[in-house]
Design an enzyme around this catalytic site. Structure first.
Site, PDB file in Angstrom:
ATOM      1  N   ASN A   9      42.079  27.385  41.810  1.00  0.00           N
ATOM      2  CA  ASN A   9      41.539  26.752  40.609  1.00  0.00           C
ATOM      3  C   ASN A   9      42.216  27.429  39.418  1.00  0.00           C
ATOM      4  OD1 ASN A   9      40.103  25.796  38.454  1.00  0.00           O
ATOM      5  ND2 ASN A   9      38.141  26.712  39.053  1.00  0.00           N
ATOM      6  N   TRP A  10      43.150  26.727  38.826  1.00  0.00           N
ATOM      7  CA  TRP A  10      43.918  27.335  37.735  1.00  0.00           C
ATOM      8  C   TRP A  10      43.114  27.427  36.433  1.00  0.00           C
ATOM      9  CZ3 TRP A  10      49.547  24.923  38.101  1.00  0.00           C
ATOM     10  CH2 TRP A  10      50.221  25.538  39.167  1.00  0.00           C
ATOM     11  N   LYS A  11      41.971  26.750  36.391  1.00  0.00           N
ATOM     12  CA  LYS A  11      41.170  26.717  35.152  1.00  0.00           C
ATOM     13  C   LYS A  11      42.073  26.293  33.982  1.00  0.00           C
ATOM     14  CE  LYS A  11      37.971  29.871  37.290  1.00  0.00           C
ATOM     15  NZ  LYS A  11      37.003  30.954  37.203  1.00  0.00           N
ATOM     16  N   HIS A  94      31.395  23.106  38.812  1.00  0.00           N
ATOM     17  CA  HIS A  94      31.772  24.522  38.657  1.00  0.00           C
ATOM     18  C   HIS A  94      30.794  25.198  37.704  1.00  0.00           C
ATOM     19  CE1 HIS A  94      34.000  28.136  37.740  1.00  0.00           C
ATOM     20  NE2 HIS A  94      34.713  27.912  38.841  1.00  0.00           N
ATOM     21  N   GLU A  96      31.201  27.230  35.419  1.00  0.00           N
ATOM     22  CA  GLU A  96      31.624  27.262  34.012  1.00  0.00           C
ATOM     23  C   GLU A  96      31.257  25.959  33.308  1.00  0.00           C
ATOM     24  OE1 GLU A  96      35.663  28.454  34.801  1.00  0.00           O
ATOM     25  OE2 GLU A  96      34.919  30.429  35.420  1.00  0.00           O
ATOM     26  N   GLU A 166      30.055  29.750  45.204  1.00  0.00           N
ATOM     27  CA  GLU A 166      30.627  30.649  44.205  1.00  0.00           C
ATOM     28  C   GLU A 166      29.505  31.355  43.452  1.00  0.00           C
ATOM     29  OE1 GLU A 166      34.932  29.344  43.151  1.00  0.00           O
ATOM     30  OE2 GLU A 166      33.564  28.564  41.656  1.00  0.00           O
ATOM     31  N   GLY A 172      35.409  36.058  38.355  1.00  0.00           N
ATOM     32  CA  GLY A 172      36.190  36.736  37.326  1.00  0.00           C
ATOM     33  C   GLY A 172      35.757  38.167  37.055  1.00  0.00           C
ATOM     34  N   SER A 212      36.156  36.153  42.853  1.00  0.00           N
ATOM     35  CA  SER A 212      36.982  37.354  43.042  1.00  0.00           C
ATOM     36  C   SER A 212      37.605  37.438  44.435  1.00  0.00           C
ATOM     37  CB  SER A 212      36.179  38.617  42.719  1.00  0.00           C
ATOM     38  OG  SER A 212      35.808  38.624  41.345  1.00  0.00           O
TER      39      SER A 212
HETATM   40  P1  13P Z   1      38.039  34.177  40.277  1.00  0.00           P
HETATM   41  O1  13P Z   1      38.742  34.072  41.601  1.00  0.00           O
HETATM   42  O2  13P Z   1      38.949  34.442  39.138  1.00  0.00           O
HETATM   43  O3  13P Z   1      36.866  35.109  40.359  1.00  0.00           O
HETATM   44  O4  13P Z   1      37.429  32.705  39.977  1.00  0.00           O
HETATM   45  C1  13P Z   1      36.684  32.074  40.952  1.00  0.00           C
HETATM   46  C2  13P Z   1      36.437  30.675  40.557  1.00  0.00           C
HETATM   47  O5  13P Z   1      35.697  30.390  39.636  1.00  0.00           O
HETATM   48  C3  13P Z   1      37.143  29.623  41.300  1.00  0.00           C
HETATM   49  O6  13P Z   1      36.649  28.363  41.014  1.00  0.00           O
END
Ligand code: 13P
Length: 250
Positions: A9-11, A94, A96, A166, A172, A212
């Protein structure tokens, strides 16, 4: 048998040009056939993914979709548009988006329906915040989120649905769930899927762990019987670490 899936997931990272170079470089490597690779890129990079990855074994998709089919929804992107660009998967729910855009479970369920109508498999994210885990309510909270986010949703085949567990406190932060804790939650999620869709169906759904995931913890997480791969954020941005995650899934 569930083939493992290592989704990145590149966000909100990488321009169209950067994405194109990265994906071309990915294809210059010999990729392990034991796991499926998939990259969830920003909307703006989907044309690069389509151009570079079409005909390759690497899948791609978006990180969100509109709950509406079509119409006067300024700024939104429909499932039909994503299908036209060749998306196989798309992330919904997600944490976020749930946190920063106040997306409730029922909106996530509508998004799931739109994706399924367009033949795109949702990667549905669920997971508890820290205070919920500390209160011992993680399983209850996560299963309730799952139930709400799948209300009225009929995925048809188990291949049309991917769940990503998640835990919010692991995203993160560099603090991943232990393989045992993650496995326990994945087992609970599969049991819930079994009661909702039947045992055989549940046995075919891939449940990814996210939060993570790094090259040094991926193998232990992916070795758990109910962990069918990962959804990685930070570790999917660098080619070297993404290749290591792929290699850890067997
Ligand atoms: P990280 O791997 O940076 O913790 O992010 C996880 C995530 O939100 C994947 O969708």
């Amino acid at each position: 048998m569930r083939k493992k899936l290592v989704a990145g997931n590149w966000k909100m990272h990488k321009t169209l040009t950067e994405a194109k170079v990265w994906l071309q470089e990915l294809l210059s490597h010999t990729l392990p056939s034991s796991a499926e690779a998939a990259l969830m890129v920003p909307f703006t990079s989907l044309p690069a993914a389509q151009e570079v990855l079409s005909g390759s074994p690497v899948a791609f998709g978006a990180q969100d979709v509109s709950a509406h089919q079509e119409g006067a929804y300024t700024g939104e992107i429909s499932a039909k548009m994503l299908a036209d660009l060749g998306c196989k998967y798309t992330i919904i729910g997600h944490s976020e988006r749930r946190a920063y855009h106040k997306e409730p479970d029922l909106l996530v369920a509508e998004k799931a329906k739109r994706l399924l109508e367009a033949n795109i498999a949702p990667i549905l994210c669920v997971g508890e915040p820290l205070e919920v885990r500390e209160a011992g309510e993680a399983v209850f909270y996560t299963l309730k989120q799952l139930e709400g986010s799948l209300q009225g949703v009929n995925p048809g085949s188990p291949h049309n649905l991917v769940i990503a567990y998640e835990p919010v406190w692991a995203i993160g932060t560099g603090k991943n769930a232990t393989p045992d804790d993650a496995e326990n939650m994945h087992d609970e999620i599969r049991s819930w899927l079994s009661s909702r869709f039947g045992k055989e169906y549940a046995a075919g759904v891939r449940i990814l762990y996210g939060g993570s995931v790094k090259p040094d913890n991926a193998a232990a997480l992916f070795a758990q019987p109910n962990i069918d791969g990962g959804l990685a954020g930070g570790a999917s941005l660098q080619l070297e670490s993404y290749l290591l995650l792929l290699g850890a899934a067997r």
